[in-house]
Design a protein around this motif. Structure first.
Motif, short mmCIF file in Angstrom:
data_model
loop_
_atom_site.label_atom_id
_atom_site.label_comp_id
_atom_site.label_asym_id
_atom_site.label_seq_id
_atom_site.Cartn_x
_atom_site.Cartn_y
_atom_site.Cartn_z
N ALA A 107 0.83 -1.21 0.00
CA ALA A 107 0.00 0.00 0.00
C ALA A 107 0.86 1.26 0.00
N VAL A 108 0.34 2.32 -0.62
CA VAL A 108 1.03 3.60 -0.67
C VAL A 108 0.20 4.66 0.06
N ARG A 109 0.86 5.62 0.65
CA ARG A 109 0.19 6.72 1.35
C ARG A 109 -0.41 7.67 0.32
N ILE A 110 -1.66 8.06 0.54
CA ILE A 110 -2.33 9.00 -0.35
C ILE A 110 -2.31 10.39 0.26
N THR A 111 -1.77 11.34 -0.48
CA THR A 111 -1.74 12.74 -0.09
C THR A 111 -2.18 13.57 -1.29
N HIS A 112 -2.11 14.89 -1.15
CA HIS A 112 -2.48 15.74 -2.29
C HIS A 112 -1.51 15.60 -3.45
N GLU A 113 -0.32 15.09 -3.18
CA GLU A 113 0.67 14.94 -4.24
C GLU A 113 0.33 13.81 -5.21
N ASN A 114 -0.43 12.81 -4.75
CA ASN A 114 -0.81 11.71 -5.65
C ASN A 114 -2.31 11.44 -5.61
N ILE A 115 -3.07 12.47 -5.30
CA ILE A 115 -4.51 12.31 -5.11
C ILE A 115 -5.23 11.88 -6.39
N GLU A 116 -4.60 12.08 -7.54
CA GLU A 116 -5.20 11.66 -8.81
C GLU A 116 -5.41 10.16 -8.89
N LEU A 117 -4.72 9.40 -8.02
CA LEU A 117 -4.89 7.95 -8.00
C LEU A 117 -6.30 7.54 -7.59
N LEU A 118 -7.02 8.44 -6.93
CA LEU A 118 -8.37 8.12 -6.45
C LEU A 118 -9.47 8.38 -7.47
N GLU A 119 -9.14 9.08 -8.53
CA GLU A 119 -10.18 9.62 -9.41
C GLU A 119 -11.06 8.56 -10.06
N GLN A 120 -10.51 7.41 -10.41
CA GLN A 120 -11.32 6.42 -11.14
C GLN A 120 -12.34 5.71 -10.26
N HIS A 121 -11.93 5.26 -9.07
CA HIS A 121 -12.83 4.46 -8.23
C HIS A 121 -13.31 5.17 -6.96
N PHE A 122 -12.58 6.19 -6.54
CA PHE A 122 -12.91 6.83 -5.26
C PHE A 122 -12.96 8.35 -5.37
#
Length: 222
Positions: A107-122
Motif C-alpha cells: 500500500a502507498v500513502r495517499i496525499t495531495h501529491e498523488n490524489i489523482e490515483l483516487l479519481e477512477q474508483h474513489f
C-alpha cells in the motif's frame, strides 16, 4: 495492555463527541458497548432526564452476554419511543489490531501529491483526504483499487474505513491496505480499531483474516 472495558471506552470516545458530563453530542440516542467484563453506556444529551433514568434502570438489570438481550432491547426502544421514534437499530462486533508495525505491505500513502490515483474508483473521497489521514491505497496500473482511511479519530485512537473497487475484491488487497493504515496509526502512538455490523459478513471475514481481536459488541439505537 488495555482491558476490554478500556478499549470500549476508547471506541465510544472515538466514534462520538461527548459533552463535559459524558453525554453524547453526536451519534445515537443510546449507545451500549458490552464486553466480557462489563458495559459502557452513553445517552444523548437531548434525552429527557426521566427517559434517561428509565433507560439506565433497564440497562442495569439487563443480562448481557455476547449480544444484547432482545427482550430488553425492545423495552429500551419502547422507552425511547415515548420521546421520539427509534428509526434505526445497529449492532455488531468491535475489534482492535495487534501490533502490525513493521509488517510489509504494497500500500502507498495517499496525499495531495498523488490524489489523482483516487479519481477512477474513489472520486467521491477526494475532498475528504485531509480529514481521513492517514490514508492508504493499493494501486494497480496507476489507479487506487482499495482504500483505507480513518473514519473517525481522536488523539487516542482511530477507526478504519475500508473500501475496495468491485472488480478488485477477493484479492487480499483489503488486508494489505488495512494493515498499512493500522501500522501508521500505531506509529503515531494511537489505538487502531475496526468495527462492523452483524449482517456485514465480508467485513467480518476481513477481521478474521487480519486476526483482529474482538473485545466486545456494540448496540446503537438512533
Amino acid at each position: 495492555m488495555l482491558s476490554y472495558d478500556e478499549l470500549m471506552e476508547i471506541h465510544a470516545r472515538v466514534r462520538f463527541k461527548h459533552d463535559e458530563t459524558g453525554r453524547l453530542i453526536t451519534g445515537p440516542l443510546l449507545f451500549i458497548g458490552t464486553t466480557a467484563k462489563g458495559i459502557v453506556e452513553r445517552y444523548h444529551q437531548t434525552l429527557d432526564k426521566d427517559i434517561t433514568n428509565e433507560l439506565k434502570r433497564v440497562v442495569k438489570n439487563s443480562p448481557w452476554v455476547d449480544n444484547p438481550n432482545k427482550v430488553n432491547m425492545v423495552k429500551m426502544i419502547q422507552i425511547l419511543n415515548k420521546e421520539r421514534p427509534v428509526e434505526r437499530v445497529y449492532a455488531g462486533p468491535v475489534y482492535v489490531f495487534d501490533d502490525v508495525r513493521g509488517k510489509p505491505t504494497e500500500a502507498v500513502r495517499i496525499t495531495h501529491e498523488n490524489i489523482e490515483l483516487l479519481e477512477q474508483h474513489f472520486s467521491d473521497y477526494v475532498e475528504d483526504v485531509d480529514v481521513g489521514q492517514p490514508v492508504f491505497a493499493v494501486v494497480r496500473d496507476r489507479v487506487a483499487v482499495s482504500l483505507c482511511c480513518s473514519a473517525v479519530q481522536t488523539s487516542i485512537g482511530a477507526e478504519a474505513s475500508l473500501r475496495t473497487a468491485k472488480d478488485y475484491r477477493g484479492r487480499a488487497y483489503a488486508l494489505d491496505v488495512t494493515t498499512a493504515w493500522a501500522a501508521e496509526i500505531q506509529k503515531l502512538g494511537r489505538i487502531a480499531l475496526f468495527s462492523t455490523a452483524w449482517n456485514n459478513m465480508s467485513s467480518q471475514a476481513i477481521a478474521r483474516k487480519l486476526e483482529l481481536k474482538q473485545y466486545g459488541v456494540e448496540l446503537e439505537l438512533r
